[in-house]
Design an enzyme around this catalytic site. Structure first.
Site, PDB file in Angstrom:
ATOM      1  N   ASP A 150      41.991  31.582  48.014  1.00 40.24           N
ATOM      2  CA  ASP A 150      41.590  32.026  46.672  1.00 40.24           C
ATOM      3  C   ASP A 150      42.774  31.980  45.694  1.00 40.24           C
ATOM      4  OD1 ASP A 150      39.947  32.971  44.712  1.00 40.24           O
ATOM      5  OD2 ASP A 150      39.900  35.033  45.426  1.00 40.24           O
ATOM      6  N   GLY A 173      42.308  28.743  40.600  1.00 42.27           N
ATOM      7  CA  GLY A 173      42.017  28.722  39.159  1.00 42.27           C
ATOM      8  C   GLY A 173      43.099  29.470  38.391  1.00 42.27           C
ATOM      9  N   HIS A 201      42.948  23.407  42.155  1.00 44.33           N
ATOM     10  CA  HIS A 201      42.288  23.004  43.408  1.00 44.33           C
ATOM     11  C   HIS A 201      43.049  21.843  44.057  1.00 44.33           C
ATOM     12  CE1 HIS A 201      39.116  25.772  42.677  1.00 44.33           C
ATOM     13  NE2 HIS A 201      38.586  25.118  41.658  1.00 44.33           N
ATOM     14  N   LEU A 231      44.299  21.188  67.462  1.00 48.16           N
ATOM     15  CA  LEU A 231      43.794  22.246  66.570  1.00 48.16           C
ATOM     16  C   LEU A 231      42.369  21.885  66.165  1.00 48.16           C
ATOM     17  CD1 LEU A 231      44.605  24.759  64.663  1.00 48.16           C
ATOM     18  CD2 LEU A 231      44.904  23.036  62.895  1.00 48.16           C
ATOM     19  N   ARG A 289      37.823  41.283  49.194  1.00 48.45           N
ATOM     20  CA  ARG A 289      36.408  41.244  49.588  1.00 48.45           C
ATOM     21  C   ARG A 289      36.186  40.043  50.490  1.00 48.45           C
ATOM     22  NH1 ARG A 289      36.555  40.675  43.937  1.00 48.45           N
ATOM     23  NH2 ARG A 289      36.607  38.460  43.464  1.00 48.45           N
TER      24      ARG A 289
HETATM   25  C1  FPP Z   1      38.921  29.636  45.207  1.00 52.11           C
HETATM   26  O1  FPP Z   1      39.776  29.699  44.094  1.00 52.11           O
HETATM   27  C2  FPP Z   1      38.952  28.288  45.762  1.00 52.11           C
HETATM   28  C3  FPP Z   1      37.901  27.445  45.855  1.00 52.11           C
HETATM   29  C4  FPP Z   1      36.549  27.817  45.395  1.00 52.11           C
HETATM   30  C5  FPP Z   1      38.051  26.089  46.372  1.00 52.11           C
HETATM   31  C6  FPP Z   1      39.008  25.933  47.509  1.00 52.11           C
HETATM   32  C7  FPP Z   1      39.324  24.501  47.647  1.00 52.11           C
HETATM   33  C8  FPP Z   1      40.532  23.998  47.949  1.00 52.11           C
HETATM   34  C9  FPP Z   1      41.736  24.789  48.253  1.00 52.11           C
HETATM   35  C10 FPP Z   1      40.690  22.540  48.010  1.00 52.11           C
HETATM   36  C11 FPP Z   1      40.747  22.072  49.444  1.00 52.11           C
HETATM   37  C12 FPP Z   1      39.422  21.704  49.763  1.00 52.11           C
HETATM   38  C13 FPP Z   1      38.868  21.002  50.737  1.00 52.11           C
HETATM   39  C14 FPP Z   1      37.619  20.368  50.386  1.00 52.11           C
HETATM   40  C15 FPP Z   1      39.303  20.920  52.108  1.00 52.11           C
HETATM   41  P1  FPP Z   1      39.163  30.038  42.667  1.00 52.11           P
HETATM   42  O2  FPP Z   1      38.775  28.785  41.999  1.00 52.11           O
HETATM   43  O3  FPP Z   1      38.023  31.004  42.818  1.00 52.11           O
HETATM   44  O4  FPP Z   1      40.380  30.720  41.969  1.00 52.11           O
HETATM   45  P2  FPP Z   1      40.330  31.885  40.889  1.00 52.11           P
HETATM   46  O5  FPP Z   1      39.743  33.086  41.583  1.00 52.11           O
HETATM   47  O6  FPP Z   1      41.767  32.070  40.550  1.00 52.11           O
HETATM   48  O7  FPP Z   1      39.496  31.407  39.750  1.00 52.11           O
END
Ligand code: FPP
Length: 243
Positions: free
Chosen positions: A21, A24, A38, A132, A191
């Protein structure tokens, strides 16, 4: 740069799961578009996967796209699909050479055909690898998984009296993985967000304020050091003679 030598803790989780997480916020704080976050969160993934193998973790599950992420703007959804596709194009051979076995948990049915085929090819190519097991939770939701399991159980004609925890777990997407011992969530949120809600019944949790793109080998080592000091009691008590 040479890797810092780190002492491997005694007790290592067999199965580590991660809620990646904060991509963004990482991007927004740098004045970049969310998708840059991302993309950055894919770069450090390689380091984390290698570190898991180095520390002796056998199963790694990463939460890459939830059933709720469909509610994000279409450009972000398309961007995440593209990142997954690019990751498979770019990293699959390296992962295969490193002995990583790729698995998918969740639903592939809403994913476009090209990506679906790539995921299936990756699973097929790496199916005998042993270093793994990497479960990629993509279009995954814990509630969806439980409903899916119940429907399959009913379709297979099981009766209520047949049902126990072991049989139920065989119908989950994670049927071939043990329950996670440790779950890490980055970015300072506390959470579970519909992640492995059945399997996490007795998992240990580690929360860090670090945004996912900044999480790497050293912080993984820190999480493992904390885990090593945890006492897992599974609802029992430690010293029966103290009662
Ligand atoms: C949450 O951060 C992250 C995600 C919803 C996407 C996670 C994806 C990656 C790390 C890319 C790697 C992916 C693959 C397909 C293997 P958020 O966008 O909710 O962040 P924020 O809470 O700061 O807005």
């Amino acid at each position: 740069m040479a890797k810092e030598s780190l002492k491997i803790p005694k007790k290592i989780p067999t199965h580590l799961a991660i809620i990646m997480d904060g991509n963004g916020r990482w991007a927004l704080e740098k004045g970049l578009p969310r998708l840059a976050g991302h993309r950055a969160g894919t770069e450090n993934l390689r380091e984390v996967i290698e570190a898991c193998a180095e520390f002796g973790i056998q199963y790694l599950t990463i939460y890459a796209f939830s059933t709720e992420n469909w509610n994000r703007p279409p450009e972000e959804i398309q961007g995440l699909m593209k990142i997954f596709r690019m990751m498979l194009d770019r990293e699959l051979n390296n992962l295969h050479e490193d002995g990583v076995q790729l698995r998918h948990i969740g639903r592939l049915d809403k994913i476009d055909q090209e990506l679906r085929d790539k995921v299936k090819e990756a699973i097929q190519l790496t199916k005998d690898n042993k270093t793994l097991i990497l479960n990629i939770a993509f279009n995954y939701g814990g509630r969806d998984e439980i409903l899916h399991a119940v429907k399959q159980l009913m379709e297979d004609g099981h009766k209520a009296e047949d049902l126990d925890e072991d049989l139920f777990a065989k119908y989950l997407y994670t049927a071939d993985s043990p329950d996670p011992d440790l779950i890490i969530r980055t970015s300072g949120e506390y959470r579970c967000s519909n992640f492995l809600i059945w399997q996490a019944a007795y998992s240990e949790w580690y929360f860090t304020s670090t945004y996912w793109p900044d999480f790497g080998r050293e912080e993984l080592h820190q999480a493992l050091t904390v885990y090593d000091q945890r006492e897992r009691r599974y609802g029992e008590i430690q010293n029966i003679k103290d009662v």
